[in-house]
Design a protein around this motif. Structure first.
Motif, PDB file in Angstrom:
ATOM      1  N   ARG A 151       0.842  -1.191   0.000  1.00  0.00           N
ATOM      2  CA  ARG A 151       0.000   0.000   0.000  1.00  0.00           C
ATOM      3  C   ARG A 151       0.881   1.246   0.000  1.00  0.00           C
ATOM      4  N   SER A 183      -4.488   8.004 -13.125  1.00  0.00           N
ATOM      5  CA  SER A 183      -4.129   6.608 -12.886  1.00  0.00           C
ATOM      6  C   SER A 183      -2.791   6.474 -12.161  1.00  0.00           C
ATOM      7  N   PRO A 191      -0.141   6.341  -9.233  1.00  0.00           N
ATOM      8  CA  PRO A 191      -0.343   5.933  -7.845  1.00  0.00           C
ATOM      9  C   PRO A 191      -0.313   7.126  -6.897  1.00  0.00           C
ATOM     10  N   ASP A 247      -3.273   4.033  -2.323  1.00  0.00           N
ATOM     11  CA  ASP A 247      -3.439   3.028  -3.381  1.00  0.00           C
ATOM     12  C   ASP A 247      -2.837   1.692  -2.961  1.00  0.00           C
ATOM     13  N   VAL A 280      -1.456  -0.544 -10.511  1.00  0.00           N
ATOM     14  CA  VAL A 280      -2.270   0.079  -9.473  1.00  0.00           C
ATOM     15  C   VAL A 280      -3.603  -0.655  -9.469  1.00  0.00           C
ATOM     16  N   ARG A 309      -9.389   1.264  -7.536  1.00  0.00           N
ATOM     17  CA  ARG A 309      -9.707   2.010  -6.315  1.00  0.00           C
ATOM     18  C   ARG A 309     -11.167   1.801  -5.941  1.00  0.00           C
ATOM     19  N   ALA A 334     -12.092   7.256  -4.175  1.00  0.00           N
ATOM     20  CA  ALA A 334     -11.030   8.166  -4.602  1.00  0.00           C
ATOM     21  C   ALA A 334     -11.460   9.607  -4.353  1.00  0.00           C
ATOM     22  N   ALA A 379      -6.679   7.651  -2.025  1.00  0.00           N
ATOM     23  CA  ALA A 379      -7.499   6.549  -2.527  1.00  0.00           C
ATOM     24  C   ALA A 379      -7.786   5.531  -1.429  1.00  0.00           C
ATOM     25  N   ASN A 380      -8.872   4.790  -1.623  1.00  0.00           N
ATOM     26  CA  ASN A 380      -9.252   3.683  -0.748  1.00  0.00           C
ATOM     27  C   ASN A 380      -9.447   4.112   0.706  1.00  0.00           C
TER      28      ASN A 380
END
Length: 348
Positions: free
Chosen positions: A26, A62, A64, A68, A85, A88, A91, A108-109
């Motif tokens: 991560r 896109s 990272p 991510d 990557v 997601r 985001a 992200a995430n």
């Protein structure tokens, strides 16, 4: 040093994407194209692989970013590269400052995102509404944290007042200095979950990270007494694992956040306005002179304040402008691709 990736959110669905020779991790932070990635065996520094760079040439979002999940490859001579990557689940995306209607992924995430708004000198309601629109559009669960609650005479009363302009969103008065009000935030940072913090410089985001981590993991600075403003203490986005599981993602102070494509997020942030508009007599009501306009009736009765209505109109106009810019950019790209295709087909 070893890291329990499941405590950071790694699961079977993500594991299904791993191929031989790859290892998952991560992204904790990104520095000029080099990622610090948290892997099972510890932090790893990784540059961007060819497939990631090719995808970025088509779409910069896109690339990272902090939060991510990525797959790493290790070359025979030692270098480590980000080869993929993973998709997601959420985001946080804002519009870039240029005129090309492109986006920048802030993080992200994230399972939940707290809009951190200081009570001193006073909360900025319009800024809070804008940031909540961004969070709603991200897919993460929104929260509002009233930081530095110890500086308010009645922080609970301020929270009740702001709850009126944050429909369905918990508003939590918190003092990182004294620890008051931290328990509801701790509930968001449990194994497998990530809490993001979003707000201006000096709002107390880094202090909250330190309080949740139980140690000084992020630098902090005092704010100016004259206006309550702070300088950029955190200048990068950082994913911080929390002892016991879970993570907090701290972001640099945001001076300006443009909305890119968040009509649904705006509707949810202004659920009260959306509900009123849905009861107008005409479905295409412009809320100006049309008969049977529920919005105008609410403004006249005081049910809806002029300030909140104008805030909604401003953000709605911004989204409309950005939508037109994006459509124009995509049309230009299609025309460019058609012309390139014509040139290639014309060659002998």
């Amino acid at each position: 040093m070893t890291i329990d990736l499941t405590a950071l959110g790694w699961d079977a669905a993500r594991a299904a994407a791993v191929r031989r020779g790859q290892r998952p991790g991560r992204v904790a932070r990104v520095d000029r194209g080099v990622c610090t990635v948290l892997c099972a065996e510890g932090p790893v520094r990784a540059s961007l692989g060819g497939a990631v760079l090719a995808a970025a040439a088509r779409d910069l979002t896109s690339l990272p970013c902090a939060g991510d999940w990525v797959l790493l490859g290790t070359w025979p001579d030692g270098p480590v590269t980000v080869e993929k990557v993973l998709p997601r689940r959420t985001a946080l995306v804002r519009r870039t400052a240029g005129r090309d209607a492109s986006g920048q992924v802030l993080a992200a995430n994230l399972d939940a995102v707290a809009v951190v708004e200081p009570v001193h000198p006073e909360p900025d309601v319009a800024r809070m509404e804008r940031l909540l629109s961004l969070v709603h559009a991200s897919g993460a669960r929104p929260l509002v944290v009233l930081s530095k609650a110890d500086l308010a005479a009645d922080a609970a009363a301020v929270a009740r007042q702001l709850a009126r302009v944050a429909p369905g969103v918990p508003v939590l008065p918190v003092s990182a200095e004294g620890g008051a009000g931290l328990d509801p935030l701790r509930a968001e940072v449990v194994p497998g979950r990530t809490l993001g913090l979003l707000g201006i410089s000096g709002a107390g985001k880094s202090s909250l990270v330190n309080a949740l981590a139980g140690a000084v993991v992020m630098p902090t600075q005092a704010i100016r007494r004259v206006d309550g403003k702070g300088r950029h203490t955190t200048t990068w986005r950082a994913l911080v694992p929390i002892p016991g599981g879970g993570a907090v993602l701290d972001t640099p102070g945001v001076r300006a956040v443009g909305l890119l494509d968040g009509a649904d997020g705006l509707d949810r942030a202004f659920a009260d306005v959306t509900a009123l508009a849905s009861t107008c007599r005409f479905t295409d009501c412009g809320h100006a002179v049309e008969p049977g306009c529920a919005v105008r009736a609410a403004l006249e009765s005081g049910e809806l304040t002029a300030r909140r209505w104008e805030s909604w109109r401003k953000l709605q106009r911004e989204l409309t402008v950005e939508s037109r810019r994006r459509e124009a950019r995509l049309a230009a790209e299609r025309r460019g691709g058609w012309r390139r295709g014509r040139r290639h087909s014309a060659r002998p």
